[in-house]
Design a protein around this motif. Structure first.
Motif, PDB file in Angstrom:
ATOM      1  N   ARG A   3       0.831  -1.202   0.000  1.00  6.99           N
ATOM      2  CA  ARG A   3       0.000   0.000   0.000  1.00  6.99           C
ATOM      3  C   ARG A   3       0.866   1.252   0.000  1.00  6.99           C
ATOM      4  O   ARG A   3       0.558   2.233  -0.677  1.00  6.99           O
ATOM      5  N   GLY A   4       1.976   1.231   0.724  1.00  6.78           N
ATOM      6  CA  GLY A   4       2.899   2.362   0.729  1.00  6.78           C
ATOM      7  C   GLY A   4       3.520   2.604  -0.639  1.00  6.78           C
ATOM      8  O   GLY A   4       3.673   3.753  -1.076  1.00  6.78           O
ATOM      9  N   LEU A   5       3.878   1.528  -1.330  1.00  6.06           N
ATOM     10  CA  LEU A   5       4.429   1.671  -2.685  1.00  6.06           C
ATOM     11  C   LEU A   5       3.393   2.248  -3.643  1.00  6.06           C
ATOM     12  O   LEU A   5       3.716   3.076  -4.503  1.00  6.06           O
ATOM     13  N   VAL A   6       2.154   1.814  -3.493  1.00  2.00           N
ATOM     14  CA  VAL A   6       1.080   2.340  -4.335  1.00  2.00           C
ATOM     15  C   VAL A   6       0.900   3.833  -4.077  1.00  2.00           C
ATOM     16  O   VAL A   6       0.742   4.628  -5.009  1.00  2.00           O
ATOM     17  N   VAL A   7       0.930   4.228  -2.805  1.00  2.00           N
ATOM     18  CA  VAL A   7       0.805   5.651  -2.460  1.00  2.00           C
ATOM     19  C   VAL A   7       1.955   6.451  -3.060  1.00  2.00           C
ATOM     20  O   VAL A   7       1.747   7.540  -3.603  1.00  2.00           O
ATOM     21  N   LEU A   8       3.166   5.936  -2.982  1.00  2.00           N
ATOM     22  CA  LEU A   8       4.313   6.628  -3.573  1.00  2.00           C
ATOM     23  C   LEU A   8       4.146   6.788  -5.084  1.00  2.00           C
ATOM     24  O   LEU A   8       4.496   7.831  -5.650  1.00  2.00           O
ATOM     25  N   HIS A   9       3.603   5.772  -5.744  1.00  2.00           N
ATOM     26  CA  HIS A   9       3.366   5.865  -7.187  1.00  2.00           C
ATOM     27  C   HIS A   9       2.345   6.956  -7.495  1.00  2.00           C
ATOM     28  O   HIS A   9       2.502   7.726  -8.449  1.00  2.00           O
ATOM     29  N   ILE A  10       1.309   7.047  -6.693  1.00  2.00           N
ATOM     30  CA  ILE A  10       0.279   8.066  -6.899  1.00  2.00           C
ATOM     31  C   ILE A  10       0.863   9.466  -6.667  1.00  2.00           C
ATOM     32  O   ILE A  10       0.638  10.382  -7.462  1.00  2.00           O
ATOM     33  N   ILE A  11       1.638   9.621  -5.596  1.00  2.00           N
ATOM     34  CA  ILE A  11       2.251  10.922  -5.289  1.00  2.00           C
ATOM     35  C   ILE A  11       3.228  11.324  -6.387  1.00  2.00           C
ATOM     36  O   ILE A  11       3.213  12.471  -6.858  1.00  2.00           O
ATOM     37  N   LEU A  12       4.063  10.398  -6.810  1.00  2.00           N
ATOM     38  CA  LEU A  12       5.024  10.689  -7.871  1.00  2.00           C
ATOM     39  C   LEU A  12       4.303  11.020  -9.173  1.00  2.00           C
ATOM     40  O   LEU A  12       4.714  11.926  -9.908  1.00  2.00           O
ATOM     41  N   GLY A  13       3.212  10.318  -9.453  1.00  2.00           N
ATOM     42  CA  GLY A  13       2.430  10.611 -10.644  1.00  2.00           C
ATOM     43  C   GLY A  13       1.857  12.012 -10.620  1.00  2.00           C
ATOM     44  O   GLY A  13       1.885  12.727 -11.629  1.00  2.00           O
ATOM     45  N   HIS A  14       1.338  12.435  -9.460  1.00  2.00           N
ATOM     46  CA  HIS A  14       0.818  13.799  -9.344  1.00  2.00           C
ATOM     47  C   HIS A  14       1.936  14.821  -9.505  1.00  2.00           C
ATOM     48  O   HIS A  14       1.764  15.833 -10.183  1.00  2.00           O
ATOM     49  N   TYR A  15       3.072  14.552  -8.875  1.00  2.00           N
ATOM     50  CA  TYR A  15       4.183  15.496  -8.958  1.00  2.00           C
ATOM     51  C   TYR A  15       4.640  15.665 -10.401  1.00  2.00           C
ATOM     52  O   TYR A  15       4.796  16.788 -10.882  1.00  2.00           O
ATOM     53  N   CYS A  16       4.853  14.556 -11.091  1.00  2.00           N
ATOM     54  CA  CYS A  16       5.339  14.632 -12.474  1.00  2.00           C
ATOM     55  C   CYS A  16       4.323  15.299 -13.389  1.00  2.00           C
ATOM     56  O   CYS A  16       4.687  16.052 -14.290  1.00  2.00           O
ATOM     57  N   LEU A  25       2.364   9.603 -15.282  1.00  2.00           N
ATOM     58  CA  LEU A  25       2.838   8.268 -14.913  1.00  2.00           C
ATOM     59  C   LEU A  25       1.678   7.316 -14.641  1.00  2.00           C
ATOM     60  O   LEU A  25       1.877   6.239 -14.098  1.00  2.00           O
ATOM     61  N   ILE A  26       0.490   7.730 -14.992  1.00  2.00           N
ATOM     62  CA  ILE A  26      -0.730   6.951 -14.809  1.00  2.00           C
ATOM     63  C   ILE A  26      -0.878   6.554 -13.337  1.00  2.00           C
ATOM     64  O   ILE A  26      -1.177   5.422 -12.999  1.00  2.00           O
ATOM     65  N   GLY A  27      -0.679   7.534 -12.458  1.00  2.00           N
ATOM     66  CA  GLY A  27      -0.839   7.297 -11.028  1.00  2.00           C
ATOM     67  C   GLY A  27      -2.264   6.963 -10.658  1.00  2.00           C
ATOM     68  O   GLY A  27      -2.521   6.282  -9.667  1.00  2.00           O
ATOM     69  N   GLY A  28      -3.214   7.427 -11.463  1.00  2.00           N
ATOM     70  CA  GLY A  28      -4.609   7.127 -11.205  1.00  2.00           C
ATOM     71  C   GLY A  28      -4.936   5.654 -11.316  1.00  2.00           C
ATOM     72  O   GLY A  28      -5.895   5.166 -10.706  1.00  2.00           O
ATOM     73  N   MET A  29      -4.142   4.934 -12.070  1.00  2.00           N
ATOM     74  CA  MET A  29      -4.350   3.495 -12.206  1.00  2.00           C
ATOM     75  C   MET A  29      -4.114   2.781 -10.873  1.00  2.00           C
ATOM     76  O   MET A  29      -4.686   1.731 -10.623  1.00  2.00           O
ATOM     77  N   SER A  30      -3.289   3.364 -10.025  1.00  2.00           N
ATOM     78  CA  SER A  30      -2.983   2.743  -8.738  1.00  2.00           C
ATOM     79  C   SER A  30      -4.067   2.986  -7.697  1.00  2.00           C
ATOM     80  O   SER A  30      -4.062   2.348  -6.649  1.00  2.00           O
ATOM     81  N   MET A  31      -4.984   3.900  -7.978  1.00  2.00           N
ATOM     82  CA  MET A  31      -6.031   4.207  -7.004  1.00  2.00           C
ATOM     83  C   MET A  31      -6.898   2.983  -6.709  1.00  2.00           C
ATOM     84  O   MET A  31      -7.256   2.743  -5.559  1.00  2.00           O
TER      85      MET A  31
END
Length: 105
Positions: A3-16, A25-31
């Motif tokens: 879950r922490g890795l998924v959150v990091l992917h979402i945060i990084l996706g928003h940042y980028c 980075l398609i962070g929304g896919m991790s939601m």
């Protein structure tokens, strides 16, 4: 964990996406995965309580509000202060009073 890795992917996706990088980075896919894992964690946590005492709706809602409301209020206040402090930081956002009010809903 996962879950922490998924959150990091979402945060990084928003940042980028919202920075000069402009890459999605398609962070929304991790939601979906985040909600799935969170639902499992909550179910396991609440099922443990069921063995010792009944889970009443009032107690459930009180516990959820006590856990979520402080973070909700603090994070929204940080955004409001940041928007008020730096006019250019959120230049593309609607700055009307209604948009501020809708942020809290």
């Amino acid at each position: 964990g996962l879950r922490g890795l998924v959150v990091l992917h979402i945060i990084l996706g928003h940042y980028c996406f919202f920075s000069e990088i402009g890459t999605d980075l398609i962070g929304g896919m991790s939601m979906s995965l985040f909600y799935l894992i969170s639902g499992m964690v909550m179910t396991v946590a609440y099922c443990r309580d069921l063995g010792s005492r009944p889970l009443l709706a009032g107690r459930f809602l009180r516990n959820r509000l006590a856990r979520l409301l402080p973070f909700y209020l603090i994070s929204n206040m940080i955004v409001v202060v940041a928007m008020a402090a730096d006019e250019n930081a959120f230049a593309s956002l609607d700055r009307s009073v209604s948009s501020y009010v809708l942020t809290f809903l």
